[in-house]
Design a protein around this motif. Structure first.
Motif, PDB file in Angstrom:
ATOM      1  N   CYS A  82       0.813  -1.221   0.000  1.00 56.20           N
ATOM      2  CA  CYS A  82       0.000   0.000   0.000  1.00 56.20           C
ATOM      3  C   CYS A  82       0.845   1.270   0.000  1.00 56.20           C
ATOM      4  N   TYR A  83       2.087   1.191   0.481  1.00 57.70           N
ATOM      5  CA  TYR A  83       2.938   2.378   0.487  1.00 57.70           C
ATOM      6  C   TYR A  83       3.961   2.377  -0.646  1.00 57.70           C
ATOM      7  N   ILE A  84       4.580   1.225  -0.863  1.00 52.96           N
ATOM      8  CA  ILE A  84       5.600   1.147  -1.919  1.00 52.96           C
ATOM      9  C   ILE A  84       5.802  -0.309  -2.308  1.00 52.96           C
ATOM     10  N   LYS A  85       6.150  -0.527  -3.570  1.00 51.28           N
ATOM     11  CA  LYS A  85       6.332  -1.870  -4.085  1.00 51.28           C
ATOM     12  C   LYS A  85       7.613  -2.506  -3.541  1.00 51.28           C
ATOM     13  N   ILE A  86       7.614  -3.829  -3.544  1.00 50.71           N
ATOM     14  CA  ILE A  86       8.794  -4.577  -3.105  1.00 50.71           C
ATOM     15  C   ILE A  86       9.996  -4.232  -3.984  1.00 50.71           C
ATOM     16  N   ARG A  87      11.155  -4.111  -3.347  1.00 50.91           N
ATOM     17  CA  ARG A  87      12.464  -3.864  -3.969  1.00 50.91           C
ATOM     18  C   ARG A  87      12.660  -2.428  -4.463  1.00 50.91           C
ATOM     19  N   LYS A  88      11.705  -1.556  -4.248  1.00 44.84           N
ATOM     20  CA  LYS A  88      11.859  -0.164  -4.666  1.00 44.84           C
ATOM     21  C   LYS A  88      12.740   0.636  -3.712  1.00 44.84           C
ATOM     22  N   LEU A  89      12.984   0.108  -2.524  1.00 43.21           N
ATOM     23  CA  LEU A  89      13.775   0.835  -1.523  1.00 43.21           C
ATOM     24  C   LEU A  89      15.200   0.311  -1.392  1.00 43.21           C
ATOM     25  N   LYS A  90      15.585  -0.620  -2.232  1.00 42.60           N
ATOM     26  CA  LYS A  90      16.854  -1.330  -2.023  1.00 42.60           C
ATOM     27  C   LYS A  90      18.077  -0.420  -1.976  1.00 42.60           C
ATOM     28  N   ASP A  91      18.033   0.729  -2.642  1.00 44.27           N
ATOM     29  CA  ASP A  91      19.184   1.631  -2.661  1.00 44.27           C
ATOM     30  C   ASP A  91      19.018   2.842  -1.732  1.00 44.27           C
ATOM     31  N   ALA A  92      17.919   2.891  -0.994  1.00 43.62           N
ATOM     32  CA  ALA A  92      17.654   4.047  -0.130  1.00 43.62           C
ATOM     33  C   ALA A  92      18.636   4.108   1.036  1.00 43.62           C
ATOM     34  N   LYS A  93      18.999   5.332   1.402  1.00 47.29           N
ATOM     35  CA  LYS A  93      19.915   5.542   2.535  1.00 47.29           C
ATOM     36  C   LYS A  93      19.192   6.162   3.735  1.00 47.29           C
ATOM     37  N   TYR A  94      18.197   7.025   3.457  1.00 44.80           N
ATOM     38  CA  TYR A  94      17.473   7.695   4.541  1.00 44.80           C
ATOM     39  C   TYR A  94      15.970   7.590   4.289  1.00 44.80           C
ATOM     40  N   ILE A  95      15.276   6.996   5.248  1.00 47.52           N
ATOM     41  CA  ILE A  95      13.832   6.787   5.144  1.00 47.52           C
ATOM     42  C   ILE A  95      13.175   7.367   6.391  1.00 47.52           C
ATOM     43  N   LEU A  96      12.097   8.109   6.171  1.00 47.33           N
ATOM     44  CA  LEU A  96      11.371   8.740   7.270  1.00 47.33           C
ATOM     45  C   LEU A  96       9.972   8.132   7.348  1.00 47.33           C
ATOM     46  N   PHE A 105       5.570  -0.702   8.953  1.00 45.39           N
ATOM     47  CA  PHE A 105       6.305  -0.188   7.796  1.00 45.39           C
ATOM     48  C   PHE A 105       7.773   0.056   8.141  1.00 45.39           C
ATOM     49  N   THR A 106       8.055   0.434   9.366  1.00 49.89           N
ATOM     50  CA  THR A 106       9.443   0.631   9.800  1.00 49.89           C
ATOM     51  C   THR A 106      10.266  -0.618   9.499  1.00 49.89           C
ATOM     52  N   ILE A 107       9.732  -1.780   9.856  1.00 50.72           N
ATOM     53  CA  ILE A 107      10.438  -3.041   9.625  1.00 50.72           C
ATOM     54  C   ILE A 107      10.476  -3.379   8.144  1.00 50.72           C
ATOM     55  N   PHE A 108       9.401  -3.088   7.428  1.00 51.67           N
ATOM     56  CA  PHE A 108       9.401  -3.258   5.974  1.00 51.67           C
ATOM     57  C   PHE A 108      10.574  -2.485   5.365  1.00 51.67           C
ATOM     58  N   ALA A 109      10.738  -1.224   5.766  1.00 52.51           N
ATOM     59  CA  ALA A 109      11.797  -0.378   5.221  1.00 52.51           C
ATOM     60  C   ALA A 109      13.180  -0.906   5.597  1.00 52.51           C
ATOM     61  N   LEU A 110      13.337  -1.334   6.831  1.00 50.22           N
ATOM     62  CA  LEU A 110      14.634  -1.855   7.279  1.00 50.22           C
ATOM     63  C   LEU A 110      14.987  -3.150   6.549  1.00 50.22           C
ATOM     64  N   ALA A 111      13.973  -3.983   6.291  1.00 47.37           N
ATOM     65  CA  ALA A 111      14.214  -5.243   5.589  1.00 47.37           C
ATOM     66  C   ALA A 111      14.504  -5.027   4.110  1.00 47.37           C
ATOM     67  N   GLU A 112      13.826  -4.050   3.512  1.00 47.46           N
ATOM     68  CA  GLU A 112      13.947  -3.806   2.080  1.00 47.46           C
ATOM     69  C   GLU A 112      15.158  -2.950   1.716  1.00 47.46           C
ATOM     70  N   ALA A 113      15.622  -2.127   2.647  1.00 45.47           N
ATOM     71  CA  ALA A 113      16.722  -1.193   2.370  1.00 45.47           C
ATOM     72  C   ALA A 113      17.880  -1.489   3.319  1.00 45.47           C
ATOM     73  N   PRO A 114      18.750  -2.424   2.970  1.00 41.62           N
ATOM     74  CA  PRO A 114      19.795  -2.880   3.891  1.00 41.62           C
ATOM     75  C   PRO A 114      20.830  -1.822   4.260  1.00 41.62           C
ATOM     76  N   GLN A 115      20.886  -0.719   3.490  1.00 44.69           N
ATOM     77  CA  GLN A 115      21.842   0.348   3.802  1.00 44.69           C
ATOM     78  C   GLN A 115      21.193   1.534   4.515  1.00 44.69           C
ATOM     79  N   ALA A 116      19.889   1.474   4.697  1.00 39.58           N
ATOM     80  CA  ALA A 116      19.158   2.660   5.143  1.00 39.58           C
ATOM     81  C   ALA A 116      19.174   2.849   6.650  1.00 39.58           C
TER      82      ALA A 116
END
Length: 253
Positions: A82-96, A105-116
């Motif tokens: 509902c917020y963002i598709k899978i693998r779209k955050l893989k290169d993200a560094k900063y997520i709010l 969603f916090t865990i979704f972001a941490l799992a999807e963006a290993p550098q974030a």
């Protein structure tokens, strides 16, 4: 009728993909027990409540653990994106994550963006503790900052009640956050009406935001006006209206 059956069958398949078999059996076992409620409400909420205490899911080849989170929220974020598709955050560094609730969603972001580095903001102190617990049990605590704060100000009875119960609570200062990180790769916002106040006044901070998913609540403000404001900040805005809420998906060229 056929459309509802089709949606229900798709939801069963979605849940089967997410849950381990024993938990899936526990979830679907409620269908016969709560059949009349399911038909009347046209909602799977009564089934989701069977998992609220503690459960795990398999998502993108990872096992994730949750405690005190509504499984319906998990279905929306991990199953329906509902917020963002899978693998779209893989290169993200900063997520709010504004309006982090229990950290789904916090865990979704941490799992999807290993550098974030993920910065989660939640107004209710009891949920802040749940976020910390859920992130820790998934071993992501080194990449998380959690702040108990109100987004958009103390604009209604509910936010005023938070201030009365916790006089130390402050309004989240998004300017300070942007000044610290420089660029926000993705902003998720679900603040129950606070979105209409967040996007007022000096919006220069939005220029540092690359993309955003914003849940809006029509009973709290004017979505058409908010859409115009977002477009004026240079976002390409896609809108998805639902029954009682909607989403703005905002990107840059």
């Amino acid at each position: 009728m056929l459309n509802n059956l089709y949606r229900f069958s798709n939801e069963l398949l979605l849940v089967k993909k997410l849950l381990p078999l024993p938990l899936y059996i526990r979830w679907i076992s409620g269908i016969t027990k709560y059949f009349n409620i399911l038909i009347k409400t046209k909602s799977l909420g009564v089934l989701d409540k069977s998992l609220n205490e503690s459960f795990s899911i398999t998502f993108n080849h990872k096992k994730l653990y949750f405690t005190n989170i509504d499984f319906g929220v998990i279905r929306e974020i991990y199953g329906h994106s509902c917020y963002i598709k899978i693998r779209k955050l893989k290169d993200a560094k900063y997520i709010l994550d504004l309006g982090a609730n229990g950290g789904a969603f916090t865990i979704f972001a941490l799992a999807e963006a290993p550098q974030a580095q993920v910065y989660a903001v939640e107004a209710q102190s009891e949920f802040v503790n749940i976020i910390k617990h859920n992130v820790k049990q998934n071993l992501y605590e080194n990449r998380l900052v959690v702040k108990c704060a109100v987004v958009g100000g103390f604009y209604d009875d509910w936010t005023q009640s938070l201030l009365k119960s916790n006089p130390k609570i402050q309004e989240f200062n998004i300017y300070e956050y942007i000044e610290t990180v420089g660029t926000c790769d993705f902003l998720k916002c679900d603040v129950e009406g606070g979105e209409f106040y967040l996007f007022q006044g000096d919006l220069s901070w939005t220029q540092a935001v690359k993309s955003m998913a914003l849940e809006y609540h029509p009973d709290k403000g004017d979505p058409d006006e908010l859409e115009k404001i977002l477009q004026l900040q240079g976002f390409i805005v896609k809108r998805a209206d639902h029954k009682h809420l909607g989403y703005f998906y905002c990107t840059r060229e």
